[in-house]
Design an enzyme around this catalytic site. Structure first.
Site, mmCIF file in Angstrom:
data_model
loop_
_atom_site.group_PDB
_atom_site.id
_atom_site.type_symbol
_atom_site.label_atom_id
_atom_site.label_comp_id
_atom_site.label_asym_id
_atom_site.label_seq_id
_atom_site.Cartn_x
_atom_site.Cartn_y
_atom_site.Cartn_z
ATOM 1 N N ASP A 27 0.863 -1.183 0.000
ATOM 2 C CA ASP A 27 0.000 0.000 0.000
ATOM 3 C C ASP A 27 0.902 1.237 0.000
ATOM 4 O O ASP A 27 1.565 1.524 0.996
ATOM 5 C CB ASP A 27 -0.889 0.028 1.244
ATOM 6 N N LYS B 76 -6.919 3.337 -2.947
ATOM 7 C CA LYS B 76 -7.259 3.277 -1.519
ATOM 8 C C LYS B 76 -7.537 4.684 -1.014
ATOM 9 O O LYS B 76 -6.823 5.627 -1.337
ATOM 10 C CB LYS B 76 -6.108 2.629 -0.751
ATOM 11 N N LYS C 239 -10.160 0.133 -2.044
ATOM 12 C CA LYS C 239 -9.987 -0.169 -0.627
ATOM 13 C C LYS C 239 -10.384 1.057 0.185
ATOM 14 O O LYS C 239 -9.860 2.149 -0.022
ATOM 15 C CB LYS C 239 -8.537 -0.553 -0.305
#
Length: 222
Positions: free
Chosen positions: A91, A153, A182
């Site tokens: 991430d 995300k 996400k």
């Protein structure tokens, strides 16, 4: 929605600066017990975590976290190092200043280079929606799609706020069909989690759902 289905979409997360190895082991044990999608932990613990779970759980870590203003070269090195040590998912945080400066090509190039460094592993691109305008959010959906990352995300969870329903709905509308979403930061109930999934989130970054499971008699046979 069945709680097991929701938990299967959770990246069970602990990224606080004070996290000890004992804390990390608890996260890993809980993630394996409740069969979450992954455990998301600091890079310093990736190798020990990967050794500890012995392939029973994907290990996720964060790159350029939480501010995103490391150089691209540093982020690429961090990524390669994490993958070499056993991370299955990365991430990364974008350079928000570059976005504000409309340096779109620079951002896309960085994502492409980090994606290449992932060597086939999953890349999620954190855009920190709480700091962006609506137009900037839409632009990042376009950039992430073009760059080939697997996920976009919402948040680090370390800024002024986390995921919102409106942001996930906007991302679902504007991101490419091959990019998943996400939602992370502030997801505190199964009802909220279910709504994020309904709106289009495929992953949820949170630790609170497991805490709820541990503090209640769920009757799910765990």
């Amino acid at each position: 929605m069945d709680k097991k289905v929701i938990l299967s979409k959770v990246d069970h997360t602990l990224l606080t600066q004070t996290a000890t190895w004992e804390d990390i082991k608890q996260i890993l044990d809980d993630a394996m017990k409740y069969e979450t999608a992954s455990a998301c932990i600091p890079a310093a613990y990736v190798k020990r975590a990967a050794d500890y779970v012995e392939g029973k759980l994907p290990i996720c870590t964060v790159i350029g976290f939480p501010n995103g203003y490391n150089t691209t070269e540093v982020k690429v090195f961090e990524t390669k190092d994490a993958i070499d040590k056993g991370a299955s998912e990365i991430d990364m945080v974008i350079n928000i200043g570059d976005l504000k400066d409309k340096r779109y090509d620079v951002i896309e190039d960085e994502i492409r280079r980090i994606h290449a460094a992932c060597d086939g592993k999953i890349l999620k691109v954190i855009i920190e929606t709480c700091l962006l305008t609506e137009e900037e959010k839409k632009k990042m959906c376009e950039i992430v799609t073009n760059a080939g990352a697997e996920y976009i995300k919402t948040s680090t969870g370390f800024s002024v706020s986390g995921a919102t329903f409106d942001d996930v709905a906007l991302m679902k509308e504007h991101v490419g069909e091959n990019v998943k979403i996400k939602a992370a930061g502030g997801i505190s109930s199964f009802d909220d989690a279910e709504e994020f999934i309904r709106l289009g989130a495929d992953r949820l970054g949170t630790s609170r759902l497991i805490k709820i499971m541990k503090n209640t008699d769920t009757g799910l046979g765990y």
